[in-house]
Design an enzyme around this catalytic site. Sequence first.
Site, PDB file in Angstrom:
ATOM      1  N   SER A  86       0.831  -1.207   0.000  1.00  0.00           N
ATOM      2  CA  SER A  86       0.000   0.000   0.000  1.00  0.00           C
ATOM      3  C   SER A  86       0.862   1.251   0.000  1.00  0.00           C
ATOM      4  O   SER A  86       0.361   2.365   0.128  1.00  0.00           O
ATOM      5  CB  SER A  86      -0.878  -0.001   1.244  1.00  0.00           C
ATOM      6  OG  SER A  86      -0.061  -0.175   2.380  1.00  0.00           O
ATOM      7  N   THR A 188      -1.965   3.037   4.281  1.00  0.00           N
ATOM      8  CA  THR A 188      -0.929   4.083   4.336  1.00  0.00           C
ATOM      9  C   THR A 188      -0.021   4.015   5.566  1.00  0.00           C
ATOM     10  O   THR A 188      -0.488   3.640   6.634  1.00  0.00           O
ATOM     11  CB  THR A 188      -1.668   5.440   4.427  1.00  0.00           C
ATOM     12  OG1 THR A 188      -2.407   5.572   3.237  1.00  0.00           O
ATOM     13  CG2 THR A 188      -0.762   6.609   4.622  1.00  0.00           C
ATOM     14  N   THR A 206       1.935   6.872   0.749  1.00  0.00           N
ATOM     15  CA  THR A 206       0.961   5.836   0.355  1.00  0.00           C
ATOM     16  C   THR A 206       0.903   5.656  -1.154  1.00  0.00           C
ATOM     17  O   THR A 206       1.272   6.567  -1.912  1.00  0.00           O
ATOM     18  CB  THR A 206      -0.454   6.249   0.839  1.00  0.00           C
ATOM     19  OG1 THR A 206      -1.348   5.163   0.677  1.00  0.00           O
ATOM     20  CG2 THR A 206      -0.986   7.450   0.088  1.00  0.00           C
ATOM     21  N   ARG A 216      -6.583   9.962  -9.459  1.00  0.00           N
ATOM     22  CA  ARG A 216      -7.110  10.238  -8.111  1.00  0.00           C
ATOM     23  C   ARG A 216      -5.956  10.489  -7.131  1.00  0.00           C
ATOM     24  O   ARG A 216      -4.980   9.773  -7.088  1.00  0.00           O
ATOM     25  CB  ARG A 216      -7.955   9.057  -7.644  1.00  0.00           C
ATOM     26  CG  ARG A 216      -8.605   9.237  -6.264  1.00  0.00           C
ATOM     27  CD  ARG A 216      -7.765   8.625  -5.176  1.00  0.00           C
ATOM     28  NE  ARG A 216      -8.462   8.633  -3.881  1.00  0.00           N
ATOM     29  CZ  ARG A 216      -7.870   8.312  -2.732  1.00  0.00           C
ATOM     30  NH1 ARG A 216      -6.607   8.006  -2.705  1.00  0.00           N
ATOM     31  NH2 ARG A 216      -8.544   8.333  -1.607  1.00  0.00           N
ATOM     32  N   VAL A 217      -6.107  11.539  -6.344  1.00  0.00           N
ATOM     33  CA  VAL A 217      -5.152  11.849  -5.272  1.00  0.00           C
ATOM     34  C   VAL A 217      -5.942  11.837  -3.969  1.00  0.00           C
ATOM     35  O   VAL A 217      -7.058  12.353  -3.909  1.00  0.00           O
ATOM     36  CB  VAL A 217      -4.510  13.239  -5.510  1.00  0.00           C
ATOM     37  CG1 VAL A 217      -3.735  13.704  -4.280  1.00  0.00           C
ATOM     38  CG2 VAL A 217      -3.591  13.200  -6.733  1.00  0.00           C
ATOM     39  N   GLY A 218      -5.361  11.260  -2.943  1.00  0.00           N
ATOM     40  CA  GLY A 218      -6.058  11.165  -1.664  1.00  0.00           C
ATOM     41  C   GLY A 218      -5.637  12.243  -0.687  1.00  0.00           C
ATOM     42  O   GLY A 218      -5.090  13.283  -1.060  1.00  0.00           O
ATOM     43  N   ASP A 219      -5.899  11.965   0.571  1.00  0.00           N
ATOM     44  CA  ASP A 219      -5.585  12.938   1.630  1.00  0.00           C
ATOM     45  C   ASP A 219      -4.107  12.943   2.015  1.00  0.00           C
ATOM     46  O   ASP A 219      -3.604  13.941   2.535  1.00  0.00           O
ATOM     47  CB  ASP A 219      -6.381  12.574   2.904  1.00  0.00           C
ATOM     48  CG  ASP A 219      -6.003  11.173   3.403  1.00  0.00           C
ATOM     49  OD1 ASP A 219      -5.994  10.229   2.585  1.00  0.00           O
ATOM     50  OD2 ASP A 219      -5.684  11.037   4.600  1.00  0.00           O
ATOM     51  N   THR A 239      -5.248   7.830   8.299  1.00  0.00           N
ATOM     52  CA  THR A 239      -5.232   6.699   7.374  1.00  0.00           C
ATOM     53  C   THR A 239      -6.677   6.330   7.073  1.00  0.00           C
ATOM     54  O   THR A 239      -7.584   6.665   7.839  1.00  0.00           O
ATOM     55  CB  THR A 239      -4.462   5.507   7.990  1.00  0.00           C
ATOM     56  OG1 THR A 239      -4.420   4.448   7.034  1.00  0.00           O
ATOM     57  CG2 THR A 239      -5.097   5.000   9.270  1.00  0.00           C
ATOM     58  N   GLY A 240      -6.863   5.659   5.938  1.00  0.00           N
ATOM     59  CA  GLY A 240      -8.221   5.261   5.591  1.00  0.00           C
ATOM     60  C   GLY A 240      -8.711   5.995   4.357  1.00  0.00           C
ATOM     61  O   GLY A 240      -7.927   6.441   3.531  1.00  0.00           O
ATOM     62  N   GLY A 242      -9.436   8.520   2.103  1.00  0.00           N
ATOM     63  CA  GLY A 242      -8.954   9.896   2.020  1.00  0.00           C
ATOM     64  C   GLY A 242     -10.030  10.925   1.771  1.00  0.00           C
ATOM     65  O   GLY A 242      -9.942  12.064   2.245  1.00  0.00           O
TER      66      GLY A 242
HETATM   67  C1  SD4 Z   1      -5.866   7.491   0.579  1.00  0.00           C
HETATM   68  N1  SD4 Z   1      -5.657   7.737   2.943  1.00  0.00           N
HETATM   69  O1  SD4 Z   1      -5.271   7.532  -0.469  1.00  0.00           O
HETATM   70  C2  SD4 Z   1      -5.139   7.051   1.794  1.00  0.00           C
HETATM   71  C3  SD4 Z   1      -5.213   5.591   1.906  1.00  0.00           C
HETATM   72  C4  SD4 Z   1      -4.947   5.097   3.262  1.00  0.00           C
HETATM   73  O2  SD4 Z   1      -4.894   3.470   4.825  1.00  0.00           O
HETATM   74  O3  SD4 Z   1      -4.686   5.757   4.170  1.00  0.00           O
HETATM   75  N2  SD4 Z   1      -5.022   3.899   3.557  1.00  0.00           N
HETATM   76  O4  SD4 Z   1      -7.065   7.773   0.696  1.00  0.00           O
END
Ligand code: SD4
Length: 326
Positions: A86, A188, A206, A216-219, A239-240, A242
């Site tokens: 990941s 992450t 991550t 796509r871009v996350g948090d 984490t999680g 985003g």
């Molecule tokens: C995301 N927050 O790209 C990241 C993924 C992640 O545990 O944290 N996974 O959304």
Amino acid sequence: MKIKRRQFIKKTAALASVYPVSAIADSSVISQKKSYKKKRAIVISTWQHGIPANETAWKILKNGGKAIDAVEQGVRVVESDPKSMSVGLGGRPDRDGNVTLDACIMNEHGDAGSVCFLQHIENPISVARKVMEETPHVMLAGKGALQFALANGFEKQNLLTDQAKKDWQNWLKENRYTVPINIENHDTIGTLALDQHGDLSGACTTSGLAYKMHGRVGDSPIIGAGLYVDNEVGAATATGMGELVMKTLGSFLVVELMRQGASAQAACEEAVGRIVKKLAYKNMQVGYLAIDKKGNHGAYCIHPGFNYALTRKGKTKMIDCASFKK
Ligand code: SD4
């Protein structure tokens, strides 16, 4: 950098003409030791791969090293581990088969660096650190981030391992290209550290949600969402899913709540509370980690299942995070 070094050499030479070099070295060691005793260092990281990250970070912290070096070196271990699917090398690709990476870093001065949608570079966290230290910018994206990395000596490589490719091809067969949104497809690494000097830093890196849409871009690379550090107050990482973190600017929120007097634990709980109050979160996980300026820590998540590694006094343990849903 060069000017500083020259000034340092000049200064040292001037001092050496008055004091013998050994006396200068001894006195600086003594004064460093004194200040180390005042603070208790701590490092905390998301998920099971937080253990190797913390162990590497601790080697730096225990010798009086800086939190910024500890968090960078710690998460690099996970980025470079192909078994950690990941983050960095071996990270799961987007739904078109591209491994695209997001990372950011913050130091005790409030400086920040970030890269997003970066391809072909094993250690995006170190590129983010270079953005922080060597450019007037905070964030570089996509091709520009890659160009900057290559110009700074990072090597271009294939990050899609055979295992990740095989999993992706199987996923394509079963899932027919629909974007997965659930609590299982991410992991992450976010690492926060307080060093013996009392300074805080954080890093977050991550490959993002597995099989996300291309682009796509996350948090995780967004300062204030996936990571925030304020050396006066504390640090937080997420984490999680985003999208939920970005909509609530979670890590900034956690730090601001601590500024207003909340404990690290209460701040994480309140930030999760904002998500569950306002947003559809049914199958989605978010977890927050925080440490305050004194080295107290807190963590909270939406669903059971999030865990984190905590290292203090050289001892590392995994802790199951308390959750909103039981
Ligand atoms: C995301 N927050 O790209 C990241 C993924 C992640 O545990 O944290 N996974 O959304």
